[in-house]
Motif scaffolding. Structure first.
Motif, short mmCIF file in Angstrom:
data_model
loop_
_atom_site.label_atom_id
_atom_site.label_comp_id
_atom_site.label_asym_id
_atom_site.label_seq_id
_atom_site.Cartn_x
_atom_site.Cartn_y
_atom_site.Cartn_z
N ASP A 1 92.91 0.18 45.14
CA ASP A 1 94.13 -0.58 45.37
C ASP A 1 94.19 -1.78 44.43
OD1 ASP A 1 92.49 -2.52 46.45
OD2 ASP A 1 92.72 -1.77 48.49
N GLN A 2 95.22 -2.59 44.60
CA GLN A 2 95.46 -3.66 43.63
C GLN A 2 94.32 -4.66 43.56
OE1 GLN A 2 99.32 -5.32 44.40
NE2 GLN A 2 100.39 -3.53 43.62
N ASP B 1 93.31 11.94 44.54
CA ASP B 1 94.26 12.16 43.45
C ASP B 1 93.62 11.83 42.11
OD1 ASP B 1 96.14 12.84 45.33
OD2 ASP B 1 97.20 10.91 45.28
N ARG C 1 89.71 -9.11 49.22
CA ARG C 1 90.75 -9.21 50.25
C ARG C 1 90.42 -10.30 51.26
NH1 ARG C 1 91.87 -3.55 52.35
NH2 ARG C 1 92.41 -3.38 50.16
N LYS D 1 93.26 14.47 39.16
CA LYS D 1 93.86 14.20 37.84
C LYS D 1 92.80 14.30 36.74
CE LYS D 1 96.54 10.56 35.47
NZ LYS D 1 97.75 11.23 35.01
N GLU E 1 99.06 -3.73 53.32
CA GLU E 1 98.74 -4.06 54.71
C GLU E 1 100.00 -3.97 55.57
OE1 GLU E 1 97.01 -7.87 54.35
OE2 GLU E 1 95.18 -7.12 53.47
N VAL E 2 99.79 -3.58 56.81
CA VAL E 2 100.92 -3.33 57.71
C VAL E 2 101.92 -4.50 57.79
CG1 VAL E 2 101.55 -2.80 60.09
CG2 VAL E 2 99.64 -1.63 59.02
N GLY F 1 100.39 8.78 32.72
CA GLY F 1 99.32 7.81 32.92
C GLY F 1 99.79 6.38 32.78
N ARG G 1 100.90 2.30 48.85
CA ARG G 1 100.50 3.00 50.08
C ARG G 1 99.51 2.20 50.92
NH1 ARG G 1 99.02 9.04 48.97
NH2 ARG G 1 97.54 8.03 47.62
N THR G 2 98.60 1.49 50.26
CA THR G 2 97.58 0.78 51.05
C THR G 2 98.00 -0.66 51.36
OG1 THR G 2 96.47 0.21 49.00
CG2 THR G 2 95.62 2.11 50.19
N GLN H 1 101.31 3.12 33.41
CA GLN H 1 101.73 2.57 34.71
C GLN H 1 103.21 2.16 34.72
OE1 GLN H 1 99.44 2.43 37.42
NE2 GLN H 1 98.54 3.78 35.91
N LEU I 1 101.86 12.83 38.67
CA LEU I 1 100.53 12.25 38.83
C LEU I 1 99.59 12.82 37.77
CD1 LEU I 1 98.67 10.52 40.79
CD2 LEU I 1 98.04 12.70 41.78
N LEU I 2 99.70 14.14 37.54
CA LEU I 2 98.80 14.79 36.60
C LEU I 2 99.21 14.56 35.15
CD1 LEU I 2 98.32 18.22 38.41
CD2 LEU I 2 96.75 16.27 38.39
N THR J 1 92.39 -5.02 57.55
CA THR J 1 93.44 -5.96 57.92
C THR J 1 93.15 -6.59 59.27
OG1 THR J 1 95.01 -4.57 56.72
CG2 THR J 1 95.94 -6.19 58.24
N GLU K 1 97.04 -0.16 62.06
CA GLU K 1 96.56 -1.25 61.19
C GLU K 1 95.15 -0.92 60.75
OE1 GLU K 1 97.31 -5.77 61.78
OE2 GLU K 1 95.38 -5.37 62.72
N ASN K 2 94.91 -0.89 59.43
CA ASN K 2 93.56 -0.55 58.99
C ASN K 2 92.58 -1.66 59.37
OD1 ASN K 2 93.53 -2.50 56.84
ND2 ASN K 2 94.81 -1.11 55.66
N GLU L 1 93.94 0.62 27.82
CA GLU L 1 95.09 0.95 28.67
C GLU L 1 94.56 1.53 29.98
OE1 GLU L 1 98.60 3.05 26.81
OE2 GLU L 1 97.95 4.56 28.25
N LEU L 2 94.79 0.80 31.06
CA LEU L 2 94.30 1.25 32.36
C LEU L 2 95.26 2.24 32.99
CD1 LEU L 2 92.85 -1.68 34.46
CD2 LEU L 2 91.64 0.13 33.27
N ARG L 3 94.71 3.29 33.53
CA ARG L 3 95.51 4.24 34.30
C ARG L 3 95.01 4.20 35.73
NH1 ARG L 3 97.06 8.73 30.41
NH2 ARG L 3 97.82 7.41 28.75
N ILE L 4 95.82 3.66 36.59
CA ILE L 4 95.37 3.43 37.96
C ILE L 4 95.93 4.50 38.88
CG2 ILE L 4 95.42 1.81 39.89
CD1 ILE L 4 95.84 -0.40 37.69
N VAL L 5 95.05 5.19 39.55
CA VAL L 5 95.46 6.16 40.57
C VAL L 5 94.90 5.65 41.88
CG1 VAL L 5 95.39 8.56 41.30
CG2 VAL L 5 95.33 8.02 38.88
N GLU L 6 95.77 5.28 42.77
CA GLU L 6 95.32 4.57 43.96
C GLU L 6 94.38 5.42 44.84
OE1 GLU L 6 97.78 1.78 45.47
OE2 GLU L 6 97.07 1.82 47.50
N ASP L 7 94.78 6.63 45.09
CA ASP L 7 94.00 7.48 45.99
C ASP L 7 92.85 8.14 45.23
OD1 ASP L 7 93.97 8.93 48.72
OD2 ASP L 7 93.81 10.54 47.23
#
Lengths: 263, 417
Positions: free
Chosen positions: B40-41, B73, B274, B77, A229-230, A211, A226-227, A213, A207-208, B255, B251-252, B64-70
């Motif tokens: 997220d996406q 994190d 969404r 980073k 939807e269920v 970069g 991770r996110t 993707q 992660l660190l 959703t 379920e969040n 150049e995109l660097r996507i970190v979802e959380d």
């Protein structure tokens, strides 16, 4: 003996339940009702989760990156750990003490204290954003624990065997290659598995350090789902199942060597 | 000599695999710009569209995109890469987190860079500009002028015979609607146990969330206004109008709302992409309800694009100037994710063909939005407050005074470090 087997089977079955739910859940149709993991039972299994996972994220690239890192890191770490363990045994009390103390001190260093130095080192060495940067800890055996393991295994070889090799004219490398490696094969396989697991599942370092993707490792890449939807969880599970195949294949091939040796 | 073979092998592997190692790390004139974003996406799709559009624009450059979802994190980073002299050229952070980065010197102030490129900063929305300014200078370009609203499900309101939310609706209207909407399989309102969700209610009741907005030493939830807001949600929790912790785990709430099983949902603009995808959902947005005898208000949600001190500042500033343009702001607005900071982009944002029908609520609220303090430790304090609030959502029987006092004590502890 029967009781022991019974307990082993019970524990294995217990551990297998969530695993089975995950594998079965991967065959559920994404978006087909609330995900339960087993709710497709009685219906036709679907491969849609696998198709969507492969088409929406660069899963194969992530697997390739992880495999490449492990191909470099695992053998290098095994050799380094075994060398250090051999040195601890052959080198006399002072060297042994040095190896043990150094490994012990290394274990006390919190991993987070190494994050910035790792980034600095990777940048200075020109490895910034390169998956190779993830393999460099293998030059220090990845984790001090494996050095202890190798030292303990090498220490169980009778001194007379090592001395006999020396008398036959073998140098330090010869003793290691001809005596230590064959007689500690099982330990070395265990070390390889430990390093493989550590590298494959490591989240924070990739992660660190990475970069791009398309060149993430499996562990980091999967967090992008991770996110999800269920109801779409079959996609996540399908991705997990697919990315678990390479280490499972390694284990399937290597288990004979792992379980069949002497030490 | 033979002993050196594995080392030589390892070295050759290293050399073989590190070819072009500095290719992307070099922020030279010809390389791509590196931009790190979180989300997220659905959220990051807007950034991808902007990056592609800039690459195709005259004088543009590949981004150049660097996507970190959380987000945690993402910040970790950024902090580590900045300390390791390997920060991306630009990064996007919320105003609640940018202060620490700006104070550590990781950010090149955006205002001089933008002015040199002819961007009139004063033409942008005031609230997000203030949030990203330090000592009178804009540090990062705000990309978004969002605020908390109430998303509501039109079908569920009609089925329950509840009056739809109108401008100036009150806490009593809100509570009655939430209870009336609650039935088997449907909860009345989804609100996360977070301080930023409660803050507009506390402000509306005439209270403050901190003792000092400039240099906070602790939150002030254990005050009449804070307790009044907590009691409102304690009543809704006891009435089971709010999804339980177990329901939120399985379920969040986004959703649940998108699936038509939540009458109302309190969130910022981030969920619009969404909900637009949920074709069977009939939804709209409303303002945050007003406390008895109180004033209408909301809380600012804004992300800013920051130029990293270690990257290629001039090239990054060119992209920043593009992001401030009407073209980029309109493109961002069309994605649904952003409330434009440039008024000229409002026509795209208010496109009647794209829900929500009451999108203007986001614009109208801007005049009265407030924000959390811009203190370096604030983000950590907020996280601690949220952990305490989670206890209340898990067990509504805990007295709200206990929760409020715990929040104040814990945040004071974090802010005093």
């Amino acid at each position: 003996m029967t009781k022991r087997w019974g307990a082993t089977v019970a524990v294995a079955a217990l551990a297998a339940v969530p695993l089975a739910a995950a594998v079965l859940g991967a065959f559920q149709t994404p978006g087909d009702g609330t995900f339960t993991g087993l709710s497709w039972l009685g219906r036709r299994p679907s491969l849609d989760g696998f198709r969507v996972a492969l088409s929406t994220v660069p899963l194969t690239s992530w697997v390739a990156t992880s495999v490449a890192v492990c191909i470099i890191a695992v053998p290098v770490a095994v050799v380094t750990a075994s060398w250090a363990g051999t040195a601890a045994v052959l080198g006399g009390p002072t060297t042994r003490l040095l190896v043990i103390v150094a490994s012990g001190l290394a274990m006390l260093v919190p991993p987070s204290a190494l994050w910035v130095p790792r980034v600095v080192a990777a940048t200075r060495l020109g490895f910034a954003d390169q998956p190779l940067a993830l393999a460099t800890p293998a030059l220090a055996a990845t984790t001090p624990v494996v050095v202890f393991l190798c030292a303990a295994a090498t220490g169980r070889i009778r001194r007379s065997v090592l001395d006999a090799a020396r008398v036959e004219g073998a140098g330090a490398f010869g003793v290691w290659w001809r005596v230590v490696v064959p007689l500690t094969r099982r330990t070395l396989m265990a070390v390889a598995v430990l390093v493989l697991v550590a590298q494959w599942g490591d989240l924070i370092e990739p992660l660190l350090l990475l970069g791009d993707q398309d060149r993430l490792t499996v562990a980091v890449g999967l967090t992008q789902l991770r996110t999800t939807e269920v109801p779409q969880y079959p996609i996540v599970l399908a991705a997990c199942v697919l990315t678990a195949l390479p280490p499972l294949a390694v284990f399937a091939v290597g288990q004979r060597a792992l379980l069949g040796g002497d030490r | 000599m033979r002993g050196l073979l594995p080392v030589a092998l390892a070295a050759s592997l290293v050399a073989a695999c590190s070819g072009g190692g500095n290719e992307s790390g070099d922020a030279g004139e010809q390389g791509p710009l590196r931009m790190q974003v979180s989300g997220d996406q659905e959220e990051t799709a807007a950034f991808e569209a902007l990056a592609v559009a800039y690459g195709r624009s005259p004088g543009g450059r590949r981004v150049e995109l660097r996507i970190v979802e959380d987000e945690e994190d993402h910040l970790a980073k950024l902090a580590v890469s900045a300390a390791g002299d390997d920060a991306p050229d630009l990064f996007v952070v919320g105003y609640r987190a940018y202060t620490a980065l700006a104070q550590s010197g990781a950010v090149v102030p955006a205002e001089p860079l933008l002015r040199r490129r002819g961007v009139d900063v004063s033409s942008l929305e005031r609230a997000p500009i203030e949030a990203f300014s330090s000592e009178g200078t804009l540090q990062c370009l705000p990309m978004n002028a969002s605020s908390m609203v109430v998303y509501w499900n039109r079908s569920l309101f009609e089925d329950a015979g509840v009056a739809t939310p109108a401008a100036g609706w009150t806490w009593a209207d809100f509570e009655a609607a939430a209870v009336a909407l609650t039935r088997d399989g449907v909860r009345g309102v989804g609100i996360a146990p977070r301080l930023i969700r409660l803050a507009p209610f506390i402000w509306s009741a005439g209270g403050e969330i901190v003792d000092d907005e400039l240099k906070p030493t602790g939150t002030t939830i254990a005050t009449p206004a804070g307790l009044q807001a907590l009691e409102l949600f304690a009543r809704l929790l006891l009435a089971e109008a709010i999804p339980s912790a177990a329901e939120r785990t399985s379920e969040n709430m986004e959703t649940t709302f998108a699936r038509g099983r939540l009458g109302m949902y309190l969130s910022s603009r981030r969920d619009v992409p969404r909900f637009r995808e949920a074709t069977s959902l009939d939804w709209d947005v409303a303002t945050v309800p007003v406390a008895p005898g109180g004033a209408a208000t909301s809380i600012l949600h804004s992300d800013g694009a920051c130029v990293s001190r270690q990257g290629s500042s001039e090239a990054a500033a060119d992209f920043l100037a593009y992001l401030a343009s009407a073209e980029a702001q309109s493109l961002a607005a069309l994605s649904g994710r952003f409330v434009p900071v440039l008024p000229a982009a409002r026509p795209a944002f208010l496109d009647p063909a794209r829900p929500p029908a009451s999108a203007r609520v986001f614009i109208d609220q801007l005049e009265r939005v407030r924000r959390v303090p811009l203190a370096p430790r604030w983000s950590a304090a907020e996280t601690r407050a949220d952990e305490v609030l989670e206890r209340m959502w898990a067990d509504a029987a805990i007295p709200v005074s206990t929760i409020a006092e715990d929040v104040d004590r814990e945040t004071a502890r974090v802010l005093s470090r």
